[in-house]
Design an enzyme around this catalytic site. Structure first.
Site, PDB file in Angstrom:
ATOM      1  N   LYS A  83       0.854  -1.079   0.197  1.00  0.00           N
ATOM      2  CA  LYS A  83      -0.390   0.209  -0.314  1.00  0.00           C
ATOM      3  C   LYS A  83       0.599   1.183  -0.209  1.00  0.00           C
ATOM      4  CE  LYS A  83      -3.990   0.699   2.559  1.00  0.00           C
ATOM      5  NZ  LYS A  83      -4.903   0.343   3.931  1.00  0.00           N
TER       6      LYS A  83
HETATM    7  C1  E4P Z   1      -7.972   1.727   4.131  1.00  0.00           C
HETATM    8  O1  E4P Z   1      -7.308   0.665   3.098  1.00  0.00           O
HETATM    9  C2  E4P Z   1      -8.031   2.197   5.482  1.00  0.00           C
HETATM   10  O2  E4P Z   1      -7.582   1.436   6.009  1.00  0.00           O
HETATM   11  C3  E4P Z   1      -9.578   2.253   5.865  1.00  0.00           C
HETATM   12  O3  E4P Z   1     -10.488   2.272   5.230  1.00  0.00           O
HETATM   13  C4  E4P Z   1      -9.498   3.917   6.498  1.00  0.00           C
HETATM   14  O4  E4P Z   1     -10.265   3.777   7.382  1.00  0.00           O
HETATM   15  P1  E4P Z   1     -10.904   5.149   7.852  1.00  0.00           P
HETATM   16  O5  E4P Z   1     -10.846   6.417   7.775  1.00  0.00           O
HETATM   17  O6  E4P Z   1     -11.938   4.760   8.870  1.00  0.00           O
HETATM   18  O7  E4P Z   1      -9.279   5.317   9.432  1.00  0.00           O
END
Ligand code: E4P
Length: 231
Positions: A83
């Site tokens: 990522k």
């Molecule tokens: C995606 O890969 C992220 O880890 C995640 O969806 C972030 O979500 P949040 O806005 O609840 O932190």
């Protein structure tokens, strides 16, 4: 639509993977921090539990350093997806990872323009964060609609829309209606998707009426059989 779970909590992943409904996992530095555990240990355990894609995020901000971190993370297991953030440096790293055969999830996407860039950089997944947009009174689902439409207009784009920052079951349902490929769902939201008061009420009534018949589908011996077999 594929369901990933958005957590670095191994116990949660183990529990939900047993439902057979989990196609992959996404983590991020905040989720790893919340787990309180060593990143490499957690990542290895998650990759063992779930054979599908497991996203692990780099924390460097310069592309060569991202490549070094990503290559290290990719050695943990074959199903690791790297990522990277949606920055110029992140997209340089994305192109290089893609060219060397490593799948990339481009994260922190908040606009269709950013999603176009990630597709051009060869991302396997783009992660538009819809809950965080809703939080600032911008329609997160409209971003999903826009990205699905744009990608759909170009058959050569192989990037999948991975709906992120999901806050409730309706986010998943509406994203599915829009044709998003994947939703990464927090454990509590996935559990909430099972729930309907009429299911609980209907089941209670069926079981109550069944008890009144005094019948059993399996004899006590038959019911004990599966346990004996697994013992
Ligand atoms: C995606 O890969 C992220 O880890 C995640 O969806 C972030 O979500 P949040 O806005 O609840 O932190």
């Amino acid at each position: 639509m594929q369901f990933f779970i958005d957590t670095a909590d191994v116990a949660e992943i183990r529990d939900l993977a047993a439902t057979g409904l989990v196609d992959g996992v996404t983590t991020n530095p905040s989720l790893v921090a919340k787990s309180g555990r060593d990143f490499f240990e957690v990542l290895a355990e998650i990759c063992d539990l779930v054979p599908g894609p497991v996203s692990a995020e780099v924390t460097a901000t310069e592309h060569r350093a991202m490549l070094a971190e990503g290559r290290r993370l990719a050695r943990v297991a074959d199903n690791v997806v790297i990522k990277v953030p949606l920055t110029p440096e992140g997209l340089k790293a994305c192109r290089a990872f893609t060219d060397e055969g490593t799948k990339v999830n481009v994260t922190l996407c908040f606009s269709p323009a950013q999603a176009l860039l990630a597709a051009k950089a060869g991302a396997r997944y783009i992660s538009p964060f819809i809950g965080r947009l809703d939080d600032i009174s911008v329609d997160g689902l409209q971003l999903i609609a826009d990205v699905v439409e744009i990608y759909g207009a170009y058959p050569a784009i192989g990037t999948e829309v991975l709906v992120a920052s999901v806050r409730h079951p309706l986010h998943v349902v509406e994203s599915a209606k829009l044709g998003a490929h994947v939703a990464t769902i927090p454990p509590a939201v996935l559990r909430a998707m099972f729930k309907h008061p009429l299911t609980d009420k209907g089941l209670a009534a069926f079981l109550d009426d069944w008890a009144k018949t005094g019948q059993k589908i399996l004899s006590d011996d038959d019911a004990a059989e599966p346990e004996r077999r697994s013992a």
